[in-house]
Design a protein around this motif. Structure first.
Motif, mmCIF file in Angstrom:
data_model
loop_
_atom_site.group_PDB
_atom_site.id
_atom_site.type_symbol
_atom_site.label_atom_id
_atom_site.label_comp_id
_atom_site.label_asym_id
_atom_site.label_seq_id
_atom_site.Cartn_x
_atom_site.Cartn_y
_atom_site.Cartn_z
ATOM 1 N N PHE A 2 -7.863 4.314 3.441
ATOM 2 C CA PHE A 2 -8.209 2.901 3.289
ATOM 3 C C PHE A 2 -9.085 2.447 4.454
ATOM 4 C CE2 PHE A 2 -7.610 -1.481 4.488
ATOM 5 C CZ PHE A 2 -7.841 -2.163 3.300
ATOM 6 N N ALA A 3 -8.683 2.782 5.674
ATOM 7 C CA ALA A 3 -9.430 2.341 6.852
ATOM 8 C C ALA A 3 -10.846 2.913 6.864
ATOM 9 C CB ALA A 3 -8.682 2.737 8.124
ATOM 10 N N GLY A 4 -10.997 4.191 6.505
ATOM 11 C CA GLY A 4 -12.317 4.794 6.472
ATOM 12 C C GLY A 4 -13.191 4.211 5.380
ATOM 13 N N ASN B 255 -11.520 -6.605 2.530
ATOM 14 C CA ASN B 255 -11.105 -6.072 1.235
ATOM 15 C C ASN B 255 -12.198 -5.153 0.682
ATOM 16 O OD1 ASN B 255 -10.426 -5.626 -1.451
ATOM 17 N ND2 ASN B 255 -9.699 -7.725 -1.787
ATOM 18 N N PRO B 256 -11.936 -3.834 0.554
ATOM 19 C CA PRO B 256 -12.970 -2.930 0.039
ATOM 20 C C PRO B 256 -13.517 -3.323 -1.324
ATOM 21 C CG PRO B 256 -11.218 -1.676 1.062
ATOM 22 C CD PRO B 256 -10.733 -3.108 0.992
ATOM 23 N N GLU B 257 -12.699 -3.946 -2.163
ATOM 24 C CA GLU B 257 -13.200 -4.350 -3.474
ATOM 25 C C GLU B 257 -14.257 -5.438 -3.337
ATOM 26 O OE1 GLU B 257 -9.896 -5.310 -5.964
ATOM 27 O OE2 GLU B 257 -9.191 -3.228 -6.074
ATOM 28 N N THR C 154 -6.965 0.177 -2.381
ATOM 29 C CA THR C 154 -8.301 -0.411 -2.305
ATOM 30 C C THR C 154 -8.270 -1.891 -1.943
ATOM 31 O OG1 THR C 154 -8.275 -0.794 -4.697
ATOM 32 C CG2 THR C 154 -9.275 1.278 -3.909
ATOM 33 N N VAL C 155 -7.088 -2.385 -1.537
ATOM 34 C CA VAL C 155 -6.989 -3.763 -1.047
ATOM 35 C C VAL C 155 -6.122 -3.769 0.205
ATOM 36 C CG1 VAL C 155 -7.327 -4.867 -3.294
ATOM 37 C CG2 VAL C 155 -5.025 -4.232 -2.555
ATOM 38 N N MET D 201 0.847 -1.191 0.000
ATOM 39 C CA MET D 201 0.000 0.000 0.000
ATOM 40 C C MET D 201 0.882 1.240 0.000
ATOM 41 S SD MET D 201 -2.901 1.154 2.781
ATOM 42 C CE MET D 201 -3.935 -0.241 2.364
ATOM 43 N N LYS D 202 0.552 2.204 -0.836
ATOM 44 C CA LYS D 202 1.343 3.421 -0.863
ATOM 45 C C LYS D 202 0.983 4.283 0.328
ATOM 46 C CE LYS D 202 0.435 6.851 -3.607
ATOM 47 N NZ LYS D 202 0.272 7.679 -4.800
ATOM 48 N N ARG D 203 1.938 4.518 1.206
ATOM 49 C CA ARG D 203 1.700 5.264 2.432
ATOM 50 C C ARG D 203 2.299 6.653 2.306
ATOM 51 N NH1 ARG D 203 -1.817 1.607 4.815
ATOM 52 N NH2 ARG D 203 -0.923 -0.453 4.734
ATOM 53 N N LEU D 204 1.950 7.506 3.242
ATOM 54 C CA LEU D 204 2.589 8.795 3.329
ATOM 55 C C LEU D 204 4.078 8.573 3.541
ATOM 56 C CD1 LEU D 204 1.095 11.499 3.262
ATOM 57 C CD2 LEU D 204 1.422 11.659 5.725
ATOM 58 N N PRO D 205 4.949 9.188 2.721
ATOM 59 C CA PRO D 205 6.383 8.993 2.903
ATOM 60 C C PRO D 205 6.779 9.266 4.343
ATOM 61 C CG PRO D 205 5.942 10.226 0.893
ATOM 62 C CD PRO D 205 4.628 10.096 1.612
#
Length: 345
Positions: free
Chosen positions: A217-219, A258-260, A240-241, A1-5
């Motif tokens: 993602f959590a929200g 999994n939101p999808e 989204t996963v 997952m791409k996170r805040l750097p």
């Protein structure tokens, strides 16, 4: 997952700490108690004539207790306070910090008998030990004040819990087997705490999430997983996963979060009012992830799953860009579908 750097997350945490120091009342007790007005709907007017019956209004839930003790974490220019307390989650078993802010309207006597909509704001990065939305540097609360004055937002109560139980792993806002139950913390303990201390609405029409990156993602997952409790989310720069390494060996549980998968299941249900959720996605034009969100909207934005995409021109993968996007339309869109506070007649 791409996170805040990580460097950006550290910078935000440091700027938040600086914002705390600037608050002259830091650490002082603060109360969000308000006197409940005397109900007048059924009393005669001064002339003795009966009042016109009020239309049926959404049910307000008055604070149920137990009452929390808050201290001042920050003070806004309009005098409203951001308070902080430690919450022992009765259902999750997790204990963590929660910051809260109530708009000026919450203290206005004409709203003393009304609930207020709640926005649970989740940060990117680790979101521990501080939720960076509690600082005044990002201007979330002051922006909501301005947008409400401009008719672009409801006057939300903003609730800012820690997102993860430590700064080592991401827990995907979920109950990963063998780990702290962060899904229960965010979707049950935190709302229960809000109902214990604030006037809220019983209906899901008064409950929403917002978040950036990992918090988005959590929200997003919380709304899709519990559409009977939450109606909307502003999800900025999310994946989204679920992809926490802590899911290893628990694939069935991972897919249940999994939101999808959740959006596909909800989208197959009848497009009725009680099933509808509103997913406001945001992405900066200078970050990757746009194609992923467009694919999610195309594949899963069906039936009761209502979607909107705000592309923030010049925006990057950071909270400041996402605040700008909220003001450009995302906040107004979810506000149109949520319950506003009701003034007394």
């Amino acid at each position: 997952m791409k996170r805040l750097p990580r460097i950006l997350a550290v910078t935000l945490a440091l700027s938040t700490a600086a914002a705390l120091v600037s608050g002259c009342s830091e650490g002082a007790p603060v109360s969000f108690d308000t006197p409940r007005s005397t109900a007048t709907a059924d009393k005669p007017t001064a002339s003795g004539a009966p009042r016109t019956p009020r239309a049926k209004v959404p049910e307000t839930v008055f604070p149920t207790g137990p009452k929390a003790s808050f201290t001042t974490a920050n003070t806004l220019e309009d005098g409203t306070k951001i308070g902080v307390t430690t919450l022992e989650g009765a259902k999750s078993g997790f204990t963590g910090k929660v910051w809260v802010w109530a708009p000026k309207q919450y203290f206005d006597p004409k709203y003393a008998d009304s609930g207020f909509p709640v926005l649970v704001a989740l940060p990117g990065g680790n979101g521990y030990p501080v939720n960076y939305w509690m600082g005044t540097d990002l201007k979330l609360q002051s922006s909501i004040t301005t947008w409400a004055q401009e008719g672009k937002s409801l006057p939300f109560i903003v609730v800012m819990p820690v997102l993860n139980p430590d700064d080592t792993y991401y827990y995907d806002g979920s109950d990963i087997p063998g780990q702290p139950k962060m899904g229960t913390w965010l979707a049950e303990d935190v709302p229960d705490f809000v109902r214990a201390n604030f006037r809220t609405f019983k209906s899901r029409d008064g409950w929403a999430f917002m978040g950036s990156s990992s918090g988005a993602f959590a929200g997003l997952k919380a709304v899709l997983q519990r559409p009977d409790r939450f109606k909307a989310v502003i999800a900025s720069g999310p994946d989204t996963v679920p992809d926490s390494p802590l899911w290893a060996g628990h694939e069935a549980e991972r897919q249940a979060n999994n939101p999808e998968k959740l959006a596909k299941a909800l989208g197959a249900k009848p497009d009725t009012k009680e099933n509808q959720v509103y997913l406001a996605f945001q992405i900066g034009s200078e970050e990757s992830g746009g194609p992923r969100l467009k694919s999610f909207i195309k594949n899963y934005g069906k039936g009761p799953v209502k979607t909107r995409l705000q592309v923030i021109q010049g925006g990057e993968h950071n909270a400041r860009s996402y605040i700008r996007g909220m003001g450009d339309g995302s906040m107004e869109w979810i506000s149109r579908h949520m319950q506003a506070p009701i003034p007394s007649p």
